[in-house]
Design an enzyme around this catalytic site. Structure first.
Site, PDB file in Angstrom:
ATOM      1  N   CYS A 142      50.870  40.802  46.193  1.00 67.50           N
ATOM      2  CA  CYS A 142      49.663  40.366  46.898  1.00 67.50           C
ATOM      3  C   CYS A 142      50.008  39.835  48.287  1.00 67.50           C
ATOM      4  O   CYS A 142      50.468  38.697  48.423  1.00 67.50           O
ATOM      5  CB  CYS A 142      48.933  39.291  46.086  1.00 67.50           C
ATOM      6  SG  CYS A 142      47.476  38.635  46.915  1.00 67.50           S
ATOM      7  N   CYS A 145      48.076  36.761  49.403  1.00 70.70           N
ATOM      8  CA  CYS A 145      48.539  35.498  48.818  1.00 70.70           C
ATOM      9  C   CYS A 145      49.868  35.050  49.446  1.00 70.70           C
ATOM     10  O   CYS A 145      50.053  33.871  49.715  1.00 70.70           O
ATOM     11  CB  CYS A 145      48.784  35.653  47.314  1.00 70.70           C
ATOM     12  SG  CYS A 145      47.524  36.569  46.458  1.00 70.70           S
ATOM     13  N   ASP A 146      50.780  35.971  49.631  1.00 69.03           N
ATOM     14  CA  ASP A 146      52.165  35.580  49.938  1.00 69.03           C
ATOM     15  C   ASP A 146      52.653  35.956  51.333  1.00 69.03           C
ATOM     16  O   ASP A 146      53.770  35.592  51.711  1.00 69.03           O
ATOM     17  CB  ASP A 146      53.103  36.217  48.895  1.00 69.03           C
ATOM     18  CG  ASP A 146      52.784  35.726  47.489  1.00 69.03           C
ATOM     19  OD1 ASP A 146      52.336  34.571  47.367  1.00 69.03           O
ATOM     20  OD2 ASP A 146      52.973  36.486  46.525  1.00 69.03           O
TER      21      ASP A 146
END
Ligand code: NDP
Length: 324
Positions: A142, A145-146
């Site tokens: 992701c 997200c990261d």
């Protein structure tokens, strides 16, 4: 074995959507019973295999994925949600009350069901992939997200679809360079997404290659093993080469967990459950779906939680309209 009582609501799945639905349903006195699942469908869903979550509102310092899910569960239980660490093996939505059957053959009757079984990012299935992902040590599925953890370093994205193009483009906001690794020369990605990636000067290409091995080395300050490169194998010649990267983003598609509902609930062509616009209602009155199992677009913990709240409200209104 048939349990002789009829519950108001059974919730299947225990990610952000399921726990939020449980919290709202419990506070509405619906006494929800949550089936949180067992390994390999890990209770807690996809956040259980991530480390630091920095984009869940309310946690300015970030929080570990498993810790966040433990808090979700605790909050739902505080208001009376009951939890069973079991899988549902079968459902019958053809007559009232609905029934769900556990792996052990126990049949539970319920007036409504909230489905929050989530989706899983497909992984490459190579050595160290899952462990490094769980440790936040260089493998992710992701970019939203990261991505911010990879400022000014070289990273790679695997895949040739729209997700891979989108993630690669997004990652160029942070990374020094992004290498797209795809096993063929042709792409599934739409022309517009592919062109956008091709015109991005930070994106490099390794076509006709697959990831043979994730290379690691100890990274300061803790000297923990983290991604330091990839060994690629040419899909035609078998030629091996290594590229140095500190991040590997796997973007080869998602699989919604909907096998249980095949032939029972309508799904789109990639297996996601279909819900009515702006609601969590499925085609069957009294059956609701929330979170990633019905969302192939946003796939965020916070959007899943939001739709879990919607499902509990939809469910409460349905029960009320039925005189319960
Ligand atoms: P896709 O199934 O479209 O693409 C998956 C890609 O991963 C393919 O290129 C495939 O290669 C590759 N792949 C699959 N398995 C492996 C493996 N084991 N090893 C190496 N490569 C592998 O999935 P996406 O997630 O990209 O897209 C899903 C859907 O979501 C699509 O309909 C897409 O259009 C949509 N989407 C739309 C977006 C937008 O419009 N903004 C953004 C993201 C997704 P191969 O081609 O060789 O099979």
């Amino acid at each position: 074995m048939l349990l002789n009582i009829i519950l108001d609501v059974v919730i299947i799945g225990s990610g952000p959507a399921g726990w939020t639905a449980a919290l709202y349903a419990a506070r509405a006195n619906l006494n929800p019973l949550v089936f949180e699942g067992t390994s390999p469908n890990l209770p807690g869903g996809q956040l259980m295999i991530t480390s630091e979550v920095e984009n869940y509102p309310g946690f300015p310092e970030g929080i570990l994925g498993p810790e966040l899910m433990a808090l979700f569960k605790k909050q739902a239980e505080r208001f009376g949600a009951k939890v069973r660490t079991e899988n549902i093996a079968k459902v019958d939505f053809s007559k009232h009350p609905f029934t769900v059957t556990t792996d052990d053959g126990e049949v539970i009757q319920t007036r409504t069901v909230i489905i929050s079984t989530g989706a899983n990012a497909k992984l490459l299935g190579i050595k160290k992939e899952k462990e490094l992902m769980a440790q936040g040590a260089g493998v992710s599925a992701c970019a939203t997200c990261d991505g911010a953890f990879y400022k000014n370093v070289d990273v790679a994205v695997v895949g040739g679809g729209d997700t891979a193009m989108e993630e690669a483009n997004f990652l160029t906001r942070f990374a020094k360079s992004v290498t797209i690794i795809h096993r063929r020369e042709e792409f599934r990605a739409s022309k517009v997404m592919l062109e956008r990636a091709k015109s991005n000067s930070k994106i490099k290409w390794e076509l006709g290659n697959e990831v043979e091995e994730i290379l690691t080395s100890p990274r300061p300050p803790l000297n923990r093993e983290a991604v330091s490169g990839l060994r690629l194998k040419n899909t035609i010649t078998g030629h091996l080469k290594e590229i140095p990267v500190e991040g590997l983003f796997v973007a080869i598609g998602h699989q919604p967990n909907t096998q249980l509902f095949k032939g029972i609930l309508p799904m789109n062509e990639t297996g996601y459950l279909q819900t009515t616009k702006n609601s969590t209602k499925t085609e069957i009155p009294g059956i609701f779906a929330c979170g990633d199992v019905q969302d192939s677009v946003y796939r965020q913990a916070v959007t899943a939680a939001g739709s879990g709240c919607m499902a509990a409200i939809d469910c409460e209104r349905f029960l009320e309209s039925e005189g319960h």
